[in-house]
Design a protein around this motif. Sequence first.
Motif, PDB file in Angstrom:
ATOM      1  N   ILE A 152      -3.632   5.642   1.954  1.00 59.11           N
ATOM      2  CA  ILE A 152      -2.964   6.131   0.735  1.00 59.11           C
ATOM      3  C   ILE A 152      -3.541   7.488   0.337  1.00 59.11           C
ATOM      4  CG2 ILE A 152      -2.639   5.734  -1.747  1.00 59.11           C
ATOM      5  CD1 ILE A 152      -2.581   2.691  -1.054  1.00 59.11           C
ATOM      6  N   ASP A 161       5.416  11.406   0.521  1.00 57.30           N
ATOM      7  CA  ASP A 161       5.936  10.447  -0.456  1.00 57.30           C
ATOM      8  C   ASP A 161       6.404   9.139   0.181  1.00 57.30           C
ATOM      9  OD1 ASP A 161       5.385  12.236  -2.448  1.00 57.30           O
ATOM     10  OD2 ASP A 161       7.435  13.011  -2.573  1.00 57.30           O
ATOM     11  N   ALA A 162       7.044   9.217   1.341  1.00 61.53           N
ATOM     12  CA  ALA A 162       7.538   8.002   1.992  1.00 61.53           C
ATOM     13  C   ALA A 162       6.374   7.078   2.371  1.00 61.53           C
ATOM     14  CB  ALA A 162       8.362   8.357   3.224  1.00 61.53           C
ATOM     15  N   ILE A 164       3.408   7.053   0.983  1.00 63.51           N
ATOM     16  CA  ILE A 164       2.802   6.564  -0.263  1.00 63.51           C
ATOM     17  C   ILE A 164       3.567   5.346  -0.766  1.00 63.51           C
ATOM     18  CG2 ILE A 164       2.349   7.104  -2.692  1.00 63.51           C
ATOM     19  CD1 ILE A 164       2.021  10.065  -1.764  1.00 63.51           C
ATOM     20  N   ARG A 165       4.906   5.436  -0.822  1.00 62.29           N
ATOM     21  CA  ARG A 165       5.724   4.311  -1.295  1.00 62.29           C
ATOM     22  C   ARG A 165       5.507   3.062  -0.443  1.00 62.29           C
ATOM     23  NH1 ARG A 165       9.533   8.365  -1.478  1.00 62.29           N
ATOM     24  NH2 ARG A 165       9.898   9.129  -3.574  1.00 62.29           N
ATOM     25  N   THR A 166       5.548   3.243   0.871  1.00 64.35           N
ATOM     26  CA  THR A 166       5.387   2.106   1.786  1.00 64.35           C
ATOM     27  C   THR A 166       4.017   1.461   1.630  1.00 64.35           C
ATOM     28  OG1 THR A 166       6.894   3.133   3.367  1.00 64.35           O
ATOM     29  CG2 THR A 166       5.427   1.413   4.212  1.00 64.35           C
ATOM     30  N   LEU A 168       1.864   1.640  -0.908  1.00 64.49           N
ATOM     31  CA  LEU A 168       1.694   1.012  -2.220  1.00 64.49           C
ATOM     32  C   LEU A 168       2.488  -0.289  -2.321  1.00 64.49           C
ATOM     33  CD1 LEU A 168       1.666   4.063  -4.645  1.00 64.49           C
ATOM     34  CD2 LEU A 168      -0.251   2.588  -4.026  1.00 64.49           C
ATOM     35  N   ALA A 169       3.679  -0.318  -1.747  1.00 62.74           N
ATOM     36  CA  ALA A 169       4.479  -1.551  -1.770  1.00 62.74           C
ATOM     37  C   ALA A 169       3.772  -2.656  -0.996  1.00 62.74           C
ATOM     38  CB  ALA A 169       5.872  -1.293  -1.192  1.00 62.74           C
ATOM     39  N   ASP A 170       3.207  -2.319   0.162  1.00 66.23           N
ATOM     40  CA  ASP A 170       2.473  -3.316   0.958  1.00 66.23           C
ATOM     41  C   ASP A 170       1.245  -3.815   0.216  1.00 66.23           C
ATOM     42  OD1 ASP A 170       4.322  -2.962   2.956  1.00 66.23           O
ATOM     43  OD2 ASP A 170       3.006  -1.735   4.224  1.00 66.23           O
TER      44      ASP A 170
END
Length: 191
Positions: A152, A161-162, A164-166, A168-170
């Motif tokens: 991260i 950004d992509a 980071i989103r993945t 953080l979601a995991d």
Amino acid sequence: MQERELARRSLRFGRRRFDTASSPDSDGLLLQYGTYSFSGLSAFTLDLTRQFDINDEEGEHDHYVQIHCELLYAPDQPLRDLGSFTSWFFHDSDDNINHWAEALSGHLESLPGHKPTETLPQGGFDAVVSLHTSFAGPAGIDPSVRETVEQIVRAVRDGDDAAIRTLLADRAAVADTAALVYLRERLYATQ
């Protein structure tokens, strides 16, 4: 710079004392080598590391900071035949740094004299020098959490950004306070 010169410079840095905790494992030196596939590409790695134990306000272990110098080589058969080796030295223990260094000299002499390069040629590599620091995180933090936090941090610094989103979601499904505090510390640490 040849391996022996690099080891000499690392040892000079290792002899320099810093204001660390008074525990026997608060300031350590590590020499290790072997053939590994950390990045997916198999490489013979010579790693010289300095490790510092960082304490919290109460004087308890909080995390480690490691300064690594790695030399990576294409894993030819003579390097594979060396196998793997790990040796630690800790200041403020009963060990003598000069005796430790003497014991290591035989291991370094057995390494072929490749000329390190700072680039990764297409299709492989001869030798790559990598200098980096790593944060081991708070005591007891799961290594997979630590690795996700580091991913991260890299994604944030790279502006990805992509990723980071993945990531953080995991992490959100299993996040705990220690992981979130560690993430905050890493994001605000000086680069």
